[in-house]
Scaffold this active site. Structure first.
Site, mmCIF file in Angstrom:
data_model
loop_
_atom_site.group_PDB
_atom_site.id
_atom_site.type_symbol
_atom_site.label_atom_id
_atom_site.label_comp_id
_atom_site.label_asym_id
_atom_site.label_seq_id
_atom_site.Cartn_x
_atom_site.Cartn_y
_atom_site.Cartn_z
ATOM 1 N N LYS A 129 10.162 44.274 41.550
ATOM 2 C CA LYS A 129 10.813 44.443 42.847
ATOM 3 C C LYS A 129 11.742 43.261 43.174
ATOM 4 C CE LYS A 129 8.446 48.242 43.873
ATOM 5 N NZ LYS A 129 7.453 48.415 42.789
HETATM 6 C C1 LIG Z 1 6.960 49.593 42.262
HETATM 7 C C2 LIG Z 1 6.340 49.469 40.932
HETATM 8 C C3 LIG Z 1 6.399 50.507 40.001
HETATM 9 C C4 LIG Z 1 7.030 51.835 40.304
HETATM 10 O O1 LIG Z 1 8.410 51.734 40.477
HETATM 11 P P1 LIG Z 1 9.214 52.882 41.265
HETATM 12 O O2 LIG Z 1 10.609 52.410 41.325
HETATM 13 O O3 LIG Z 1 8.564 52.968 42.617
HETATM 14 O O4 LIG Z 1 9.037 54.132 40.493
HETATM 15 C C5 LIG Z 1 5.850 50.280 38.749
HETATM 16 N N1 LIG Z 1 5.244 49.113 38.440
HETATM 17 C C6 LIG Z 1 5.156 48.097 39.315
HETATM 18 C C7 LIG Z 1 4.459 46.846 38.917
HETATM 19 C C8 LIG Z 1 5.708 48.232 40.591
HETATM 20 O O5 LIG Z 1 5.621 47.212 41.458
#
Ligand SMILES: *Cc1c(COP(=O)(O)O)cnc(C)c1O
Length: 495
Positions: A111
């Protein structure tokens, strides 16, 4: 200039800066560019490929109401020493695949890739659009977005950041990261519910005209730091372009060679960014969409029916414990030939019947997706296997991806070179990693961090150092129906 339009066919047409400020379209759809730009991998990029250059180029193409120097400033501020690796995004070859390590930022999850830059894009947008109100950013989180948004927006002039997380739906370490957040403009609430409750609650707040007026009267406008915000989605496209170019640079592939992509998927933002990269001209062949036991996307890809009438599972890959994958709406828009009416109907059906089915024509268009899932036990076994084979550490989410990739290869025999999005540091889900490697059970979740350090001879990322000693600053736990009241409380406090 590129215009940003709604996936649900409304007639809003905004500049990207306006779409970034607003977050969600007035008809509740998501903003998408009226046209996805093209790139020429031969002509547009020169070796050696640098992350900041690629990001700048890609973001410029989408956000063309910004000047080149405005974008450069945002990119330079975002992708700097905050990242623990100089390359920003290392691409590592292990166990027959290429892992795009997206987790070396400030909060140790992918993120950070988008949330390091979103605050700069947003404040720049506010300047450009002469936005006089403060922007109040509402964020629902399955664990990682919350912390990354808090870090990104803490003490950013003209913003207030409010995060809602599911009380029992995040790892201990994720929770501590959020509740210990410092900053004058940061607010954190645990809700009694799951991620879908948090996300639905936030969307309801956006939809509430009376509440919007209340916020307006108090000098705020609402916006979002979730991947429904196009300011978050587009920076994610950059790392797929970058990873592909890196494979060329290291002579793993020839320019133009097809590559598969595996993405551990929750809200569908990350995999959608890869899909956008393909539309732009990156030769991705298969999108392997990996889910945990909340396998609604696996079923959707295999049957064309999206059905959330099912149990919600809390798993060891909590950031993917999601049934309503918001960004799938943007995929529906593309595979329907950009037909907002159809998307609107399906989204209506999702909220009234909790399901919808796509047309046969649309199903034809998702043939380049493969859907699969991994159970909690399979996830643990995969972490163990990858560590034993190559001493390579992958977290639970990335393990879900690797397991589904393995299934895909066994099922199809497809040996195309493959990129795997590696989305978090093992330390964020330390107890699962420790379990996989057969370490001792601990009462204190932070003890697992020490144990992993002892076992592997590595150190936890900077992002998590000292975390266990940080004071808890936010301990509100609220009913999921009380989100508006919580926001009102923030507004009153900040007067
Ligand atoms: C948010 C997240 C995901 C999923 O990603 P999306 O874009 O919501 O599909 C997968 N792995 C981790 C560690 C995340 O923080």
């Amino acid at each position: 200039m590129r215009e940003y339009i709604s996936t649900r066919g409304g007639n809003e047409k905004l500049r990207s800066a306006q779409a970034i400020i607003q977050g969600l379209a007035k008809d509740r759809g998501l903003f998408v560019p009226n046209e996805i730009p093209h790139i020429d991998l031969n002509a547009d990029f020169t070796k050696p490929y640098k992350y900041r250059d690629i990001a700048e180029y890609v973001i410029n193409l989408f956000f063309d109401d910004f000047s080149a120097s405005e974008i450069k400033k945002c990119v330079d501020n975002a992708y700097d020493e905050k990242f623990e690796k100089e390359e920003i995004v290392p691409v590592q070859k292990h166990c027959g695949a290429f892992f795009i390590e997206l987790y070396h930022g400030r909060t140790a999850a992918f993120k950070d890739m988008a949330l390091s830059i979103l605050p700069y894009l947003l404040t720049e947008s506010m300047k450009k659009e002469k936005e006089m109100k403060k922007v109040c950013i509402l964020t629902a989180t399955s664990g990682d977005t919350g912390k990354a948004a808090l870090e990104g927006f803490r003490d950013v002039e003209g913003t207030e950041i409010i995060v809602f997380f599911p009380e029992n739906g995040v790892s201990e370490i994720q929770k501590r990261q959020m509740v210990s957040q410092e900053g004058k403009n940061v607010h954190v609430f645990a809700i009694k519910g799951n991620f879908d409750d948090a996300q639905t609650g936030v969307k309801k707040v956006f939809d509430d005209a009376e509440f919007n007026k209340y916020m307006n009267d108090n000098g705020y406008r609402l916006s979002s730091a979730n991947s429904i915000n196009v300011g978050r989605l587009i920076p994610q496209v950059a790392y797929y372009v970058y990873a592909y170019l890196k494979l060329i640079e290291s002579s793993e592939i020839k320019n133009g060679e097809s590559v598969n992509v595996v993405v551990p998927t929750g809200n569908f933002g990350n995999i959608l960014a890869a899909y956008y990269a393909k539309i732009m001209g990156v030769p991705f062949k298969k999108f392997i969409c990996a889910s945990n036991e909340n396998r609604v996307l696996t079923d959707f890809i295999n049957t064309g029916l999206y059905d959330i009438n099912r149990d919600f599972h809390v798993t060891n890959s909590p950031s993917m414990d999601i049934l309503i994958s918001s960004n799938l709406e943007r995929l529906l828009f593309e595979i329907s030939g950009r037909d907002g009416e159809i998307v609107k109907k399906m989204m209506g059906s999702l909220s009234s019947e909790r399901k919808y089915e796509i047309t046969n024509q649309m199903r034809d268009k998702i043939r380049d997706f493969y859907g699969g899932f991994a159970t909690e036990n399979e996830t643990i076994d995969t972490i163990k296997k990858v560590y034993e084979d190559e001493n390579y550490m992958i977290d639970t989410h990335t393990a879900v991806a690797y397991k589904v990739y393995d299934d895909y290869r066994n099922e199809t025999g497809d040996e195309t070179k493959t990129l795997i999005a590696s989305t978090a540091s093992v330390y964020k889900f330390a107890s699962s990693f420790a379990e996989a490697l057969g370490m001792n059970k601990q009462k204190d979740p932070f003890m697992y961090i020490d144990e992993i350090n002892d076992f592997t001879g590595e150190n936890e990322p900077r992002a998590l150092q000292g975390l266990r000693n940080r004071a808890v600053l936010h301990n509100d736990v609220i009913e999921k129906e009380s989100m508006k009241r919580a926001i009102r409380k923030v507004v009153a406090e900040r007067k």
